[in-house]
Design a protein around this motif. Sequence first.
Motif, PDB file in Angstrom:
ATOM      1  N   LEU A 266       6.531 -34.729 -55.602  1.00 10.51           N
ATOM      2  CA  LEU A 266       7.301 -34.820 -54.210  1.00 10.51           C
ATOM      3  C   LEU A 266       6.199 -35.161 -53.095  1.00 10.51           C
ATOM      4  O   LEU A 266       5.393 -34.366 -53.051  1.00 10.51           O
ATOM      5  CB  LEU A 266       7.883 -33.583 -54.062  1.00 10.51           C
ATOM      6  CG  LEU A 266       9.091 -33.383 -53.321  1.00 10.51           C
ATOM      7  CD1 LEU A 266       9.879 -31.983 -53.543  1.00 10.51           C
ATOM      8  CD2 LEU A 266       8.793 -33.125 -51.651  1.00 10.51           C
ATOM      9  N   SER A 267       6.554 -36.186 -52.346  1.00 16.83           N
ATOM     10  CA  SER A 267       5.582 -36.447 -51.236  1.00 16.83           C
ATOM     11  C   SER A 267       6.422 -36.893 -50.080  1.00 16.83           C
ATOM     12  O   SER A 267       7.613 -37.353 -50.077  1.00 16.83           O
ATOM     13  CB  SER A 267       4.541 -37.488 -51.671  1.00 16.83           C
ATOM     14  OG  SER A 267       5.295 -38.497 -52.160  1.00 16.83           O
ATOM     15  N   VAL A 268       5.899 -36.653 -48.922  1.00 19.41           N
ATOM     16  CA  VAL A 268       6.389 -37.009 -47.580  1.00 19.41           C
ATOM     17  C   VAL A 268       5.397 -37.560 -46.714  1.00 19.41           C
ATOM     18  O   VAL A 268       4.221 -37.207 -46.582  1.00 19.41           O
ATOM     19  CB  VAL A 268       6.835 -35.668 -46.952  1.00 19.41           C
ATOM     20  CG1 VAL A 268       7.612 -36.084 -45.602  1.00 19.41           C
ATOM     21  CG2 VAL A 268       7.848 -34.837 -47.677  1.00 19.41           C
ATOM     22  N   TYR A 269       5.791 -38.855 -46.126  1.00 19.88           N
ATOM     23  CA  TYR A 269       4.944 -39.571 -45.089  1.00 19.88           C
ATOM     24  C   TYR A 269       5.121 -38.939 -43.784  1.00 19.88           C
ATOM     25  O   TYR A 269       6.397 -38.737 -43.484  1.00 19.88           O
ATOM     26  CB  TYR A 269       5.285 -41.078 -45.138  1.00 19.88           C
ATOM     27  CG  TYR A 269       4.904 -41.914 -46.425  1.00 19.88           C
ATOM     28  CD1 TYR A 269       3.322 -42.054 -46.386  1.00 19.88           C
ATOM     29  CD2 TYR A 269       5.548 -42.360 -47.158  1.00 19.88           C
ATOM     30  CE1 TYR A 269       2.833 -42.785 -47.482  1.00 19.88           C
ATOM     31  CE2 TYR A 269       4.998 -43.166 -48.488  1.00 19.88           C
ATOM     32  CZ  TYR A 269       3.650 -43.340 -48.205  1.00 19.88           C
ATOM     33  OH  TYR A 269       3.235 -44.042 -49.367  1.00 19.88           O
TER      34      TYR A 269
ATOM     35  N   VAL B 127      12.770 -36.452 -45.909  1.00 24.86           N
ATOM     36  CA  VAL B 127      13.002 -36.797 -47.345  1.00 24.86           C
ATOM     37  C   VAL B 127      13.732 -35.782 -47.799  1.00 24.86           C
ATOM     38  O   VAL B 127      13.760 -34.456 -47.272  1.00 24.86           O
ATOM     39  CB  VAL B 127      11.542 -36.731 -48.257  1.00 24.86           C
ATOM     40  CG1 VAL B 127      11.645 -36.695 -49.636  1.00 24.86           C
ATOM     41  CG2 VAL B 127      10.469 -37.802 -47.791  1.00 24.86           C
ATOM     42  N   CYS B 128      14.658 -36.044 -48.856  1.00 23.85           N
ATOM     43  CA  CYS B 128      15.664 -35.074 -49.139  1.00 23.85           C
ATOM     44  C   CYS B 128      15.641 -34.745 -50.607  1.00 23.85           C
ATOM     45  O   CYS B 128      15.586 -35.815 -51.418  1.00 23.85           O
ATOM     46  CB  CYS B 128      17.191 -35.458 -48.905  1.00 23.85           C
ATOM     47  SG  CYS B 128      18.257 -34.212 -49.341  1.00 23.85           S
ATOM     48  N   LEU B 129      15.253 -33.363 -50.935  1.00 30.15           N
ATOM     49  CA  LEU B 129      15.593 -33.116 -52.476  1.00 30.15           C
ATOM     50  C   LEU B 129      16.729 -32.792 -52.685  1.00 30.15           C
ATOM     51  O   LEU B 129      17.514 -31.715 -52.055  1.00 30.15           O
ATOM     52  CB  LEU B 129      14.357 -31.848 -52.586  1.00 30.15           C
ATOM     53  CG  LEU B 129      14.344 -31.252 -54.067  1.00 30.15           C
ATOM     54  CD1 LEU B 129      13.560 -32.310 -54.866  1.00 30.15           C
ATOM     55  CD2 LEU B 129      13.343 -30.031 -53.969  1.00 30.15           C
ATOM     56  N   MET B 130      17.339 -33.592 -53.758  1.00 26.30           N
ATOM     57  CA  MET B 130      18.636 -33.226 -53.993  1.00 26.30           C
ATOM     58  C   MET B 130      18.883 -32.603 -55.412  1.00 26.30           C
ATOM     59  O   MET B 130      18.067 -33.092 -56.526  1.00 26.30           O
ATOM     60  CB  MET B 130      19.505 -34.572 -53.955  1.00 26.30           C
ATOM     61  CG  MET B 130      19.602 -34.980 -52.461  1.00 26.30           C
ATOM     62  SD  MET B 130      20.636 -36.600 -52.341  1.00 26.30           S
ATOM     63  CE  MET B 130      22.105 -35.390 -52.269  1.00 26.30           C
TER      64      MET B 130
ATOM     65  N   SER C 246      18.469 -38.796 -44.281  1.00 23.96           N
ATOM     66  CA  SER C 246      17.260 -39.094 -44.926  1.00 23.96           C
ATOM     67  C   SER C 246      16.780 -40.584 -45.280  1.00 23.96           C
ATOM     68  O   SER C 246      17.825 -41.486 -45.234  1.00 23.96           O
ATOM     69  CB  SER C 246      17.584 -38.584 -46.447  1.00 23.96           C
ATOM     70  OG  SER C 246      17.986 -37.526 -46.517  1.00 23.96           O
ATOM     71  N   ASP C 247      15.656 -40.645 -45.505  1.00 26.08           N
ATOM     72  CA  ASP C 247      14.852 -41.999 -45.414  1.00 26.08           C
ATOM     73  C   ASP C 247      14.709 -42.342 -47.176  1.00 26.08           C
ATOM     74  O   ASP C 247      14.824 -43.351 -47.502  1.00 26.08           O
ATOM     75  CB  ASP C 247      13.722 -42.093 -44.742  1.00 26.08           C
ATOM     76  CG  ASP C 247      13.738 -41.902 -43.313  1.00 26.08           C
ATOM     77  OD1 ASP C 247      14.637 -42.490 -42.704  1.00 26.08           O
ATOM     78  OD2 ASP C 247      12.920 -40.780 -42.726  1.00 26.08           O
ATOM     79  N   ARG C 248      14.308 -41.119 -47.791  1.00 25.09           N
ATOM     80  CA  ARG C 248      14.009 -41.232 -49.015  1.00 25.09           C
ATOM     81  C   ARG C 248      14.505 -39.955 -49.850  1.00 25.09           C
ATOM     82  O   ARG C 248      14.646 -38.735 -49.184  1.00 25.09           O
ATOM     83  CB  ARG C 248      12.547 -41.036 -49.200  1.00 25.09           C
ATOM     84  CG  ARG C 248      11.896 -42.394 -49.938  1.00 25.09           C
ATOM     85  CD  ARG C 248      10.443 -42.601 -49.783  1.00 25.09           C
ATOM     86  NE  ARG C 248       9.790 -41.608 -49.331  1.00 25.09           N
ATOM     87  CZ  ARG C 248       8.971 -40.809 -50.256  1.00 25.09           C
ATOM     88  NH1 ARG C 248       9.137 -41.117 -51.636  1.00 25.09           N
ATOM     89  NH2 ARG C 248       8.242 -40.003 -49.761  1.00 25.09           N
ATOM     90  N   VAL C 249      14.878 -40.087 -50.929  1.00 26.05           N
ATOM     91  CA  VAL C 249      15.652 -39.119 -51.977  1.00 26.05           C
ATOM     92  C   VAL C 249      14.662 -38.777 -52.943  1.00 26.05           C
ATOM     93  O   VAL C 249      14.055 -39.672 -53.789  1.00 26.05           O
ATOM     94  CB  VAL C 249      16.899 -39.744 -52.641  1.00 26.05           C
ATOM     95  CG1 VAL C 249      17.640 -38.552 -53.260  1.00 26.05           C
ATOM     96  CG2 VAL C 249      17.744 -40.185 -51.266  1.00 26.05           C
ATOM     97  N   VAL C 250      14.600 -37.409 -53.474  1.00 20.80           N
ATOM     98  CA  VAL C 250      14.014 -36.961 -54.687  1.00 20.80           C
ATOM     99  C   VAL C 250      15.303 -36.290 -55.376  1.00 20.80           C
ATOM    100  O   VAL C 250      15.742 -35.241 -54.884  1.00 20.80           O
ATOM    101  CB  VAL C 250      12.847 -36.455 -54.712  1.00 20.80           C
ATOM    102  CG1 VAL C 250      12.272 -35.609 -55.992  1.00 20.80           C
ATOM    103  CG2 VAL C 250      11.639 -37.122 -53.976  1.00 20.80           C
TER     104      VAL C 250
ATOM    105  N   TYR D 207      14.848 -38.790 -60.404  1.00 18.19           N
ATOM    106  CA  TYR D 207      14.973 -40.231 -59.840  1.00 18.19           C
ATOM    107  C   TYR D 207      14.118 -39.769 -58.253  1.00 18.19           C
ATOM    108  O   TYR D 207      14.173 -38.821 -57.520  1.00 18.19           O
ATOM    109  CB  TYR D 207      16.452 -40.275 -59.371  1.00 18.19           C
ATOM    110  CG  TYR D 207      16.504 -41.519 -58.524  1.00 18.19           C
ATOM    111  CD1 TYR D 207      16.807 -42.653 -59.118  1.00 18.19           C
ATOM    112  CD2 TYR D 207      16.875 -41.374 -57.047  1.00 18.19           C
ATOM    113  CE1 TYR D 207      16.832 -43.902 -58.469  1.00 18.19           C
ATOM    114  CE2 TYR D 207      16.789 -42.702 -56.400  1.00 18.19           C
ATOM    115  CZ  TYR D 207      16.855 -43.715 -56.933  1.00 18.19           C
ATOM    116  OH  TYR D 207      17.042 -44.898 -55.972  1.00 18.19           O
ATOM    117  N   THR D 208      13.489 -40.913 -57.724  1.00 24.35           N
ATOM    118  CA  THR D 208      12.899 -40.849 -56.471  1.00 24.35           C
ATOM    119  C   THR D 208      13.138 -42.260 -55.851  1.00 24.35           C
ATOM    120  O   THR D 208      12.877 -43.303 -56.821  1.00 24.35           O
ATOM    121  CB  THR D 208      11.196 -40.754 -56.763  1.00 24.35           C
ATOM    122  OG1 THR D 208      11.113 -39.581 -57.418  1.00 24.35           O
ATOM    123  CG2 THR D 208      10.572 -40.546 -55.269  1.00 24.35           C
ATOM    124  N   GLY D 209      13.567 -42.492 -54.868  1.00 33.24           N
ATOM    125  CA  GLY D 209      13.728 -43.721 -54.340  1.00 33.24           C
ATOM    126  C   GLY D 209      14.180 -43.761 -52.664  1.00 33.24           C
ATOM    127  O   GLY D 209      14.297 -42.652 -52.201  1.00 33.24           O
TER     128      GLY D 209
END
Length: 234
Positions: A25-28, A33-36, A201-205, A214-216
């Motif tokens: 899991l990474s964050v810029y 970023v959302c962990l779902m 969110s901008d990105r999802v994990v 899934y990551t995108g």
Amino acid sequence: MNYILEAEGLNTFYGRSHILFDVNLSVYPGETVCLMGRNGAGKTTSFRSIMGLTPPKKGKVIFKGKQCTGMPSYKMARMGMGFVPEDRRIFGPLTVRENLELGKIPGRKGRWTMETVLEHFPTIELCRDRLGGSLSGGEQQMLTIARALMGNPDLLVLDEPTEGLAPVIVAVLKELIRSLKSAQTTILLSEQNIRFAMGVSDRVVVIDKGHVVYTGTMEEFRKQEAVQKTYLAV
Ligand code: ATP
């Protein structure tokens, strides 16, 4: 750009139960970023592993370029990780202002002060002299976020912020997170509420049974109906 947070190959156990399997899991900086994942998927355990509350047996946590795997959570907080746990932990016998004061972290300064926090959270400003214990669930959730900001975190980590909140409060929280985003706050949150997550969110994990499935980007994720149906309650 370098990540502000990188969790690599986390494997975490509760006793003998293996809960997380090679979680990445990474964050810029500047991202949300959302962990779902469903109930029990491993969202809280992922955050506890990152915060050093349940250190991983294997894997790495790199925050602001520093290895901090298993570092105690108070040190993570001093480094700039602001964690808002699921169970909120407001101090009931203290006033809202006193609760906010407790969020200050020695040595951490920045744009968030009592004044700027109250300006940003009109709901909290209105009840600043009330006791924490007298607040509604929604007000308490706002207060825990406001309190974390008092420590001027470089990364705000919110564990299921919408849990147990009425839809009208969820809408207020969505606006609040959007305003924090436009104020360049970097946010990592966990959610089961897919609509809320999509709105902020901008990105999802996506995590399921302790595995990242899934990551995108949120844009890509919107089209992934199969992923949404299989791993989340839609
Ligand atoms: P929730 O929405 O319920 O908080 P979650 O995705 O955050 O779900 P976790 O709380 O990380 O999930 O739980 C992941 C798994 O670990 C679940 O199977 C849960 O039963 C188990 N678990 C959580 N806490 C403990 C514990 N203290 N001891 C043993 N097992 C635990």
